[in-house]
Scaffold this motif. Structure first.
Motif, PDB file in Angstrom:
ATOM      1  N   UNK A   1     -91.302 -50.903 -38.387  1.00  8.55           N
ATOM      2  CA  UNK A   1     -92.222 -50.821 -37.252  1.00  8.55           C
ATOM      3  C   UNK A   1     -93.309 -49.779 -37.484  1.00  8.55           C
ATOM      4  N   UNK A   2     -93.179 -48.966 -38.519  1.00  8.34           N
ATOM      5  CA  UNK A   2     -94.195 -47.961 -38.822  1.00  8.34           C
ATOM      6  C   UNK A   2     -95.512 -48.595 -39.204  1.00  8.34           C
ATOM      7  N   UNK A   3     -95.474 -49.701 -39.894  1.00  8.38           N
ATOM      8  CA  UNK A   3     -96.692 -50.353 -40.336  1.00  8.38           C
ATOM      9  C   UNK A   3     -97.267 -51.149 -39.170  1.00  8.38           C
ATOM     10  N   UNK A   4     -98.406 -50.709 -38.636  1.00 10.40           N
ATOM     11  CA  UNK A   4     -98.957 -51.414 -37.481  1.00 10.40           C
ATOM     12  C   UNK A   4     -99.497 -52.788 -37.882  1.00 10.40           C
ATOM     13  N   UNK A   5     -99.099 -53.790 -37.152  1.00  7.33           N
ATOM     14  CA  UNK A   5     -99.566 -55.149 -37.421  1.00  7.33           C
ATOM     15  C   UNK A   5    -100.641 -55.570 -36.443  1.00  7.33           C
ATOM     16  N   UNK A   6    -100.877 -54.738 -35.430  1.00  8.90           N
ATOM     17  CA  UNK A   6    -101.854 -55.098 -34.414  1.00  8.90           C
ATOM     18  C   UNK A   6    -101.251 -55.973 -33.329  1.00  8.90           C
ATOM     19  N   UNK A   7    -100.037 -56.395 -33.505  1.00  8.16           N
ATOM     20  CA  UNK A   7     -99.343 -57.250 -32.541  1.00  8.16           C
ATOM     21  C   UNK A   7     -98.272 -56.432 -31.832  1.00  8.16           C
TER      22      UNK A   7
ATOM     23  N   UNK B   1     -84.802 -44.079 -39.621  1.00  8.19           N
ATOM     24  CA  UNK B   1     -83.521 -44.663 -40.009  1.00  8.19           C
ATOM     25  C   UNK B   1     -82.378 -43.753 -39.562  1.00  8.19           C
ATOM     26  N   UNK B   2     -82.538 -42.425 -39.733  1.00  5.86           N
ATOM     27  CA  UNK B   2     -81.486 -41.486 -39.352  1.00  5.86           C
ATOM     28  C   UNK B   2     -81.221 -41.522 -37.847  1.00  5.86           C
ATOM     29  N   UNK B   3     -82.248 -41.849 -37.061  1.00  7.97           N
ATOM     30  CA  UNK B   3     -82.086 -41.918 -35.615  1.00  7.97           C
ATOM     31  C   UNK B   3     -81.724 -43.308 -35.129  1.00  7.97           C
ATOM     32  N   UNK B   4     -81.492 -44.231 -36.051  1.00 14.68           N
ATOM     33  CA  UNK B   4     -81.049 -45.571 -35.683  1.00 14.68           C
ATOM     34  C   UNK B   4     -82.178 -46.543 -35.409  1.00 14.68           C
TER      35      UNK B   4
ATOM     36  N   UNK C   1     -90.776 -39.452 -45.334  1.00 16.71           N
ATOM     37  CA  UNK C   1     -90.040 -38.679 -44.337  1.00 16.71           C
ATOM     38  C   UNK C   1     -90.039 -39.316 -42.949  1.00 16.71           C
ATOM     39  N   UNK C   2     -91.120 -39.964 -42.549  1.00 17.89           N
ATOM     40  CA  UNK C   2     -91.137 -40.590 -41.225  1.00 17.89           C
ATOM     41  C   UNK C   2     -90.152 -41.756 -41.172  1.00 17.89           C
ATOM     42  N   UNK C   3     -90.190 -42.605 -42.184  1.00 17.24           N
ATOM     43  CA  UNK C   3     -89.267 -43.742 -42.213  1.00 17.24           C
ATOM     44  C   UNK C   3     -87.820 -43.269 -42.313  1.00 17.24           C
TER      45      UNK C   3
END
Length: 181
Positions: free
Chosen positions: A89-95, A81-84, A75-77
């Motif tokens: 970017x949901x998956x934090x890479x630490x960068x 996507x629905x908001x453009x 639901x978050x993803x």
């Protein structure tokens, strides 16, 4: 008769002492949002995505026990996507992405405090422990959130009047009833 009242009083005292054993003093919960009904929780049900056979079956990921599935609800993803936005970017890479470097630079222009999240979490826990409600509110699981944070909340009407007096327009606020349209 006096003996019956004494036994009743001792019984109530014992019940109160035993019920206090279940109260968690380590992390009080001020906002009680759990459903107290015995029926189903309609918000806990997420529909699965439709099954789709890909063009190339070799592109399917290897199944992993406990891993994600292509038909799992995200639901978050989906909202991003629905908001453009970009759901990767949901998956934090630490960068910090290079596209956000300007934003981060501007927001930290006056400095930043390392470990601020841990500090705020400890301060909030201390605040909630100090404002956990009265004994009967704890026993009967009464919502004490709004009472605890009342001094910290913004008076919306007073702030709107202050902004209007300063000439600041707020198009999302209801129109001023004293002003002719």
């Amino acid at each position: 008769m006096h003996r019956a009242w004494t036994k009743l009083g001792l019984g109530m005292l014992a019940a109160a002492a035993l019920s206090a054993c279940g109260i968690n003093d380590e992390e009080p919960i001020l906002m009680n949002v759990r459903s107290t009904t015995t029926g189903p929780d309609e918000f806990a049900i997420l529909p699965a995505k439709p099954l789709v056979i890909p063009e190339d079956l070799a592109s399917l990921p290897t199944p992993t026990p406990g891993g994600t599935n292509r038909t799992d609800a995200t639901p978050q993803a989906d909202a991003i996507v629905a908001l453009g936005g970009r759901p990767e970017r949901l998956t934090p890479t630490g960068q910090i992405p290079s596209s956000d470097a300007g934003l981060v630079g501007y927001s930290t222009r006056y400095g930043r405090t390392a470990g601020i999240r841990d500090t705020l979490a400890a301060e909030d826990l201390a605040f909630r422990q100090a404002n956990n409600g009265r004994l009967l509110e704890q026993w009967f699981n009464v919502n004490t959130y709004f009472d605890a944070y009342e001094d910290l909340s913004l008076d919306q009407e007073a702030e709107l009047l202050r902004l209007r007096a300063a000439g600041v327009r707020n198009v999302s606020a209801p129109p001023d009833p004293n002003r002719a349209q």
